[in-house]
Design a protein around this motif. Structure first.
Motif, PDB file in Angstrom:
ATOM      1  N   VAL A  55       0.882  -1.231   0.004  1.00  0.00           N
ATOM      2  CA  VAL A  55      -0.102   0.105   0.006  1.00  0.00           C
ATOM      3  C   VAL A  55       0.916   1.427  -0.133  1.00  0.00           C
ATOM      4  CG1 VAL A  55      -1.787   1.086   1.025  1.00  0.00           C
ATOM      5  CG2 VAL A  55      -1.593  -1.179   1.307  1.00  0.00           C
ATOM      6  N   ALA A  56       0.873   2.061  -1.085  1.00  0.00           N
ATOM      7  CA  ALA A  56       1.638   3.088  -1.082  1.00  0.00           C
ATOM      8  C   ALA A  56       0.979   4.646  -1.455  1.00  0.00           C
ATOM      9  CB  ALA A  56       2.404   2.923  -2.586  1.00  0.00           C
ATOM     10  N   ILE A  57       1.883   5.425  -0.442  1.00  0.00           N
ATOM     11  CA  ILE A  57       1.021   6.695  -0.509  1.00  0.00           C
ATOM     12  C   ILE A  57       2.214   7.618  -1.212  1.00  0.00           C
ATOM     13  CG2 ILE A  57       0.433   8.731   0.904  1.00  0.00           C
ATOM     14  CD1 ILE A  57      -1.428   6.337   1.354  1.00  0.00           C
ATOM     15  N   PRO A  58       1.909   8.095  -2.499  1.00  0.00           N
ATOM     16  CA  PRO A  58       2.830   8.967  -3.146  1.00  0.00           C
ATOM     17  C   PRO A  58       2.904  10.333  -2.704  1.00  0.00           C
ATOM     18  CG  PRO A  58       1.129   8.317  -4.492  1.00  0.00           C
ATOM     19  CD  PRO A  58       0.861   7.490  -3.267  1.00  0.00           C
ATOM     20  N   ARG A  59       4.093  10.964  -3.044  1.00  0.00           N
ATOM     21  CA  ARG A  59       4.340  12.171  -2.599  1.00  0.00           C
ATOM     22  C   ARG A  59       3.337  12.690  -3.594  1.00  0.00           C
ATOM     23  NH1 ARG A  59       9.904  15.094  -2.696  1.00  0.00           N
ATOM     24  NH2 ARG A  59       9.277  17.526  -2.866  1.00  0.00           N
ATOM     25  N   LEU A  60       2.772  14.017  -3.554  1.00  0.00           N
ATOM     26  CA  LEU A  60       1.788  14.695  -4.542  1.00  0.00           C
ATOM     27  C   LEU A  60       2.443  15.859  -5.178  1.00  0.00           C
ATOM     28  CD1 LEU A  60      -1.410  14.871  -2.087  1.00  0.00           C
ATOM     29  CD2 LEU A  60      -0.910  13.296  -3.830  1.00  0.00           C
ATOM     30  N   ILE A  61       2.219  15.958  -6.378  1.00  0.00           N
ATOM     31  CA  ILE A  61       2.769  17.148  -6.997  1.00  0.00           C
ATOM     32  C   ILE A  61       1.546  17.917  -7.550  1.00  0.00           C
ATOM     33  CG2 ILE A  61       4.022  18.147  -9.125  1.00  0.00           C
ATOM     34  CD1 ILE A  61       5.881  16.255  -7.301  1.00  0.00           C
ATOM     35  N   ASP A  62       1.456  19.118  -7.005  1.00  0.00           N
ATOM     36  CA  ASP A  62       0.276  20.098  -7.215  1.00  0.00           C
ATOM     37  C   ASP A  62       0.989  21.248  -8.109  1.00  0.00           C
ATOM     38  OD1 ASP A  62      -2.235  19.815  -6.701  1.00  0.00           O
ATOM     39  OD2 ASP A  62      -2.082  20.734  -4.558  1.00  0.00           O
ATOM     40  N   ASP A  63       0.312  21.449  -9.264  1.00  0.00           N
ATOM     41  CA  ASP A  63       0.765  22.932 -10.290  1.00  0.00           C
ATOM     42  C   ASP A  63       2.100  22.841 -10.186  1.00  0.00           C
ATOM     43  OD1 ASP A  63      -1.853  23.133 -10.545  1.00  0.00           O
ATOM     44  OD2 ASP A  63      -1.981  24.365  -8.682  1.00  0.00           O
ATOM     45  N   GLY A  64       2.827  21.695 -10.132  1.00  0.00           N
ATOM     46  CA  GLY A  64       4.612  21.762 -10.282  1.00  0.00           C
ATOM     47  C   GLY A  64       5.119  22.022  -8.960  1.00  0.00           C
ATOM     48  N   ASP A  79      -2.566   3.815  11.377  1.00  0.00           N
ATOM     49  CA  ASP A  79      -3.746   3.486  12.153  1.00  0.00           C
ATOM     50  C   ASP A  79      -4.991   3.001  11.551  1.00  0.00           C
ATOM     51  OD1 ASP A  79      -1.818   4.349  14.239  1.00  0.00           O
ATOM     52  OD2 ASP A  79      -3.048   5.992  14.563  1.00  0.00           O
ATOM     53  N   ASP A  80      -5.298   3.654  10.651  1.00  0.00           N
ATOM     54  CA  ASP A  80      -6.706   3.209   9.886  1.00  0.00           C
ATOM     55  C   ASP A  80      -6.370   1.916   9.050  1.00  0.00           C
ATOM     56  OD1 ASP A  80      -8.089   5.454  10.888  1.00  0.00           O
ATOM     57  OD2 ASP A  80      -8.096   6.696   9.088  1.00  0.00           O
ATOM     58  N   LEU A  81      -5.371   1.832   8.565  1.00  0.00           N
ATOM     59  CA  LEU A  81      -5.111   0.632   7.770  1.00  0.00           C
ATOM     60  C   LEU A  81      -4.879  -0.624   8.710  1.00  0.00           C
ATOM     61  CD1 LEU A  81      -3.937  -0.644   5.080  1.00  0.00           C
ATOM     62  CD2 LEU A  81      -1.593   0.028   5.932  1.00  0.00           C
ATOM     63  N   MET A  82      -4.159  -0.339   9.775  1.00  0.00           N
ATOM     64  CA  MET A  82      -4.277  -1.390  10.613  1.00  0.00           C
ATOM     65  C   MET A  82      -5.490  -1.970  11.421  1.00  0.00           C
ATOM     66  SD  MET A  82      -1.251  -2.275  10.167  1.00  0.00           S
ATOM     67  CE  MET A  82      -1.400  -3.700  10.812  1.00  0.00           C
ATOM     68  N   ARG A  83      -6.500  -0.867  11.655  1.00  0.00           N
ATOM     69  CA  ARG A  83      -7.787  -1.229  12.139  1.00  0.00           C
ATOM     70  C   ARG A  83      -8.517  -1.876  10.981  1.00  0.00           C
ATOM     71  NH1 ARG A  83      -7.265   3.564  14.965  1.00  0.00           N
ATOM     72  NH2 ARG A  83      -8.259   5.046  13.094  1.00  0.00           N
ATOM     73  N   SER A  84      -8.380  -1.348   9.689  1.00  0.00           N
ATOM     74  CA  SER A  84      -9.113  -1.956   8.772  1.00  0.00           C
ATOM     75  C   SER A  84      -8.595  -3.549   8.544  1.00  0.00           C
ATOM     76  CB  SER A  84      -8.815  -1.413   7.305  1.00  0.00           C
ATOM     77  OG  SER A  84      -9.225  -0.040   7.539  1.00  0.00           O
ATOM     78  N   LEU A  85      -7.425  -3.796   8.628  1.00  0.00           N
ATOM     79  CA  LEU A  85      -6.900  -5.185   8.534  1.00  0.00           C
ATOM     80  C   LEU A  85      -6.577  -6.195   9.739  1.00  0.00           C
ATOM     81  CD1 LEU A  85      -4.548  -4.254   5.664  1.00  0.00           C
ATOM     82  CD2 LEU A  85      -6.629  -5.170   5.240  1.00  0.00           C
ATOM     83  N   ALA A  91      -4.385  -9.338   7.948  1.00  0.00           N
ATOM     84  CA  ALA A  91      -3.013  -9.078   7.290  1.00  0.00           C
ATOM     85  C   ALA A  91      -2.332  -8.746   8.340  1.00  0.00           C
ATOM     86  CB  ALA A  91      -2.996  -7.960   6.293  1.00  0.00           C
ATOM     87  N   ILE A  92      -0.821  -8.965   8.183  1.00  0.00           N
ATOM     88  CA  ILE A  92       0.264  -8.592   9.090  1.00  0.00           C
ATOM     89  C   ILE A  92       1.191  -7.628   8.544  1.00  0.00           C
ATOM     90  CG2 ILE A  92       1.969  -9.192  10.535  1.00  0.00           C
ATOM     91  CD1 ILE A  92       0.831 -12.101  10.648  1.00  0.00           C
ATOM     92  N   LEU A  93       1.566  -6.318   9.066  1.00  0.00           N
ATOM     93  CA  LEU A  93       2.344  -5.134   8.714  1.00  0.00           C
ATOM     94  C   LEU A  93       3.653  -5.745   9.147  1.00  0.00           C
ATOM     95  CD1 LEU A  93       2.910  -2.334   7.372  1.00  0.00           C
ATOM     96  CD2 LEU A  93       2.499  -1.705  10.022  1.00  0.00           C
ATOM     97  N   VAL A  94       4.589  -6.014   8.318  1.00  0.00           N
ATOM     98  CA  VAL A  94       5.752  -6.517   8.148  1.00  0.00           C
ATOM     99  C   VAL A  94       6.765  -5.166   8.210  1.00  0.00           C
ATOM    100  CG1 VAL A  94       5.252  -8.889   7.678  1.00  0.00           C
ATOM    101  CG2 VAL A  94       6.020  -7.291   5.940  1.00  0.00           C
ATOM    102  N   ALA A  95       6.760  -4.265   7.301  1.00  0.00           N
ATOM    103  CA  ALA A  95       7.706  -3.024   7.113  1.00  0.00           C
ATOM    104  C   ALA A  95       6.883  -2.065   6.694  1.00  0.00           C
ATOM    105  CB  ALA A  95       8.547  -3.616   5.948  1.00  0.00           C
ATOM    106  N   VAL A  96       7.663  -0.771   6.744  1.00  0.00           N
ATOM    107  CA  VAL A  96       7.144   0.550   6.232  1.00  0.00           C
ATOM    108  C   VAL A  96       8.421   1.044   5.490  1.00  0.00           C
ATOM    109  CG1 VAL A  96       6.371   2.711   6.849  1.00  0.00           C
ATOM    110  CG2 VAL A  96       5.567   0.619   8.132  1.00  0.00           C
ATOM    111  N   GLY A 121     -11.799   0.271   0.586  1.00  0.00           N
ATOM    112  CA  GLY A 121     -12.828   0.986   1.486  1.00  0.00           C
ATOM    113  C   GLY A 121     -12.044   2.259   2.101  1.00  0.00           C
ATOM    114  N   LEU A 122     -10.915   1.716   2.693  1.00  0.00           N
ATOM    115  CA  LEU A 122      -9.990   2.919   3.169  1.00  0.00           C
ATOM    116  C   LEU A 122      -9.722   4.045   2.300  1.00  0.00           C
ATOM    117  CD1 LEU A 122      -8.242   3.869   5.703  1.00  0.00           C
ATOM    118  CD2 LEU A 122      -6.641   2.233   5.119  1.00  0.00           C
ATOM    119  N   ARG A 123      -9.396   3.663   0.893  1.00  0.00           N
ATOM    120  CA  ARG A 123      -8.950   4.629   0.024  1.00  0.00           C
ATOM    121  C   ARG A 123      -9.939   5.345  -0.417  1.00  0.00           C
ATOM    122  NH1 ARG A 123      -9.486   5.795  -4.879  1.00  0.00           N
ATOM    123  NH2 ARG A 123     -11.070   4.125  -5.263  1.00  0.00           N
TER     124      ARG A 123
END
Length: 149
Positions: A55-64, A79-85, A91-96, A121-123
């Motif tokens: 699950v990736a959260i990319p850096r946003l580019i806004d108007d350059g 926190d929401d991701l872990m609550r959802s899973l 699922a088990i979170l193994v790395a960030v 659903g989280l997305r």
């Protein structure tokens, strides 16, 4: 042949405790931080957790102009991701992994369809962040073992 003791299959419901470790690397693109759970090493190849989810959260580019998710947004998302899973250890979170342009959460799941449904659903209810997710069959945990030192 499984890499864990054949007499006792590790139980994913055990408390991982405070087993998080940190590693870092730097190259021309910047610094990458890896937070990983040492406890999960004993689960490598677990027959119930054969699917890897990223699950990736990319850096946003806004108007350059670059716009980075805040630490608070990323912590709330985790926190929401872990609550959802967490229901029944879906699922088990193994790395960030925190890179200059993205933060990725690496998980292993016992039910990839249910996990991807929960992430979708989280997305949909997450505002201000782009949430991307991929899933792949990885019974030998090659993604995890390729990451950790």
């Amino acid at each position: 042949m499984w890499p864990f003791n054949k007499k006792r299959v590790p139980d994913p419901s055990e408390d991982p405790g405070n087993a998080w470790a940190l590693a870092e690397a730097e190259d021309e693109s910047g610094r990458t931080l890896l937070r990983y759970n040492e406890w999960t090493r004993k689960l490598i190849g677990h027959p119930n957790y054969q699917y890897q989810v990223g699950v990736a959260i990319p850096r946003l580019i806004d108007d350059g102009a670059p716009s980075e998710p805040t630490v608070e947004q990323l912590e709330a998302f985790e926190d929401d991701l872990m609550r959802s899973l967490s229901d029944g250890r879906l699922a088990i979170l193994v790395a960030v992994i925190t890179m200059p342009r993205m933060r990725e959460f690496v998980l292993y799941t016992r039910d990839h369809v249910a996990a991807m449904t929960a992430i979708e659903g989280l997305r949909q209810r997450t505002e201000g962040l782009i949430v991307q997710a991929v899933c792949q069959h990885d019974p030998k945990w090659k993604v995890f073992t390729g990451l950790v030192p």
